[in-house]
Design a protein around this motif. Structure first.
Motif, PDB file in Angstrom:
ATOM      1  N   VAL A  20       0.963  -1.328  -0.132  1.00 47.83           N
ATOM      2  CA  VAL A  20      -0.164  -0.056  -0.147  1.00 47.83           C
ATOM      3  C   VAL A  20       0.693   1.258  -0.139  1.00 47.83           C
ATOM      4  O   VAL A  20       0.669   2.117  -0.747  1.00 47.83           O
ATOM      5  CB  VAL A  20      -0.945   0.082   1.179  1.00 47.83           C
ATOM      6  N   SER A 176       1.948   5.227  -5.367  1.00 46.99           N
ATOM      7  CA  SER A 176       2.118   3.968  -4.858  1.00 46.99           C
ATOM      8  C   SER A 176       2.646   2.688  -5.794  1.00 46.99           C
ATOM      9  O   SER A 176       3.812   2.316  -5.676  1.00 46.99           O
ATOM     10  CB  SER A 176       1.045   3.118  -4.144  1.00 46.99           C
ATOM     11  N   GLY A 219      -2.957  -6.251   0.333  1.00 48.52           N
ATOM     12  CA  GLY A 219      -2.506  -5.077   0.386  1.00 48.52           C
ATOM     13  C   GLY A 219      -3.094  -4.239  -0.994  1.00 48.52           C
ATOM     14  O   GLY A 219      -3.505  -3.057  -0.733  1.00 48.52           O
ATOM     15  N   SER A 220      -2.651  -4.960  -1.977  1.00 49.11           N
ATOM     16  CA  SER A 220      -2.882  -3.869  -3.307  1.00 49.11           C
ATOM     17  C   SER A 220      -4.251  -4.100  -3.518  1.00 49.11           C
ATOM     18  O   SER A 220      -4.729  -3.183  -4.049  1.00 49.11           O
ATOM     19  CB  SER A 220      -1.957  -4.813  -4.338  1.00 49.11           C
ATOM     20  N   ALA A 223      -5.911  -1.190  -1.430  1.00 50.35           N
ATOM     21  CA  ALA A 223      -5.291   0.048  -1.992  1.00 50.35           C
ATOM     22  C   ALA A 223      -6.147   0.229  -3.202  1.00 50.35           C
ATOM     23  O   ALA A 223      -6.968   1.506  -3.192  1.00 50.35           O
ATOM     24  CB  ALA A 223      -4.060   0.093  -2.412  1.00 50.35           C
ATOM     25  N   VAL A 231      -5.029   5.498   1.105  1.00 46.94           N
ATOM     26  CA  VAL A 231      -3.416   5.318   0.897  1.00 46.94           C
ATOM     27  C   VAL A 231      -2.690   6.525   1.608  1.00 46.94           C
ATOM     28  O   VAL A 231      -1.824   6.170   2.434  1.00 46.94           O
ATOM     29  CB  VAL A 231      -3.063   5.184  -0.294  1.00 46.94           C
TER      30      VAL A 231
END
Length: 253
Positions: A20, A176, A219-220, A223, A231
């Motif tokens: 993230v 990110s 995590g991705s 986000a 984020v």
């Protein structure tokens, strides 16, 4: 066996956070030093890079399916980051990063305060550099942060995210994914150097990689689902934790 279970859990959460906003080293590197206190730091850093590069690559693959990458500034940053991360990794095998350790909490505090008071920073995607200015700034960002990652490391992803937001006008989500691409280069260069020097435990590193990839996928997804505002908030949380951790390591421990 319990030690390795704890290490795997640390790698999972490091991958989640790192996917993230960066800062996974805040979790995994202290875990490695805690479980292997008498091991050369370069070996622990090298082993950490195995898990980190796999998790970061996995996160980029997931991001790229939903978020486009701004290659104009990112590619020069990748090239400079690879070169200077290799140099930094070589230096950490020769010189201890003690002075940098003491300065880091203050640098992170400045980043946190600036982000907190600039409420609109990184909320919308509004690139403001073009042409040679974009390329030059990409080289500068990649070179500085790449050297730092090879030489020391904690907070690299957070510094890259902040750099892409502040210097290029990216929103936090675009920043990110660009930071992850650059981070792959810094990890690859450092891992190459540490591997050539024999400072990698490959079996432990592969275990860390599996756990890190699992965390990076979650995590991705978070986000992408929740966007730049999420984020930004997590970025501030991670940077504040980094300030506490690095401050404790530098002045109390």
């Amino acid at each position: 066996m319990l030690d390795y279970v704890l290490l795997g859990a640390a790698s999972f959460f490091a991958g989640l956070v790192d996917a993230v906003v960066g800062g996974g080293g805040l979790i995994l590197i202290p875990a490695l030093f805690s479980l292997f206190p008498h091991t050369h730091p370069a070996t622990l850093f090298g082993t950490n890079k195995v898990g980190s590069i796999c998790g970061t690559t996995s996160a980029v693959w997931r991001y790229a399916r939903s978020v486009s990458i701004e290659w104009a500034p990112t590619l020069p940053a990748v090239i400079a980051a690879f070169v200077f991360s290799f140099v930094g990794a070589w230096m950490v095998t020769v010189f201890p990063p003690d002075q940098l350790r003491k300065a880091l909490p203050f640098v992170l505090a400045a980043v946190a305060l600036y982000t907190f008071y600039k409420k609109q920073l990184g909320v919308t995607h509004a690139p403001r550099l073009a042409g040679w200015r974009q390329i030059t700034m990409g080289l500068a960002l990649g070179g500085v942060v790449g050297f730092y990652d090879g030489f020391f490391g904690p907070g690299t992803g957070s510094f890259l995210v902040f750099g892409f937001v502040r210097l290029f006008g990216f929103d936090f989500l675009k920043a990110s994914i660009s930071s992850k691409v650059v981070n792959i280069a810094t990890n690859a260069a450092a891992l190459l150097l540490f591997g050539l020097k024999g400072h990698v435990w490959w079996q432990v590193g592969l275990m860390l990689a599996v756990c890190n990839i699992a965390g990076a996928q979650i995590g991705s997804r978070l986000a992408i689902k929740h966007g730049a505002g999420f984020v930004r908030k997590l970025f501030l949380v991670v940077v504040c934790l980094l300030i506490l951790k690095t401050g404790y390591d530098a002045f109390v421990r």
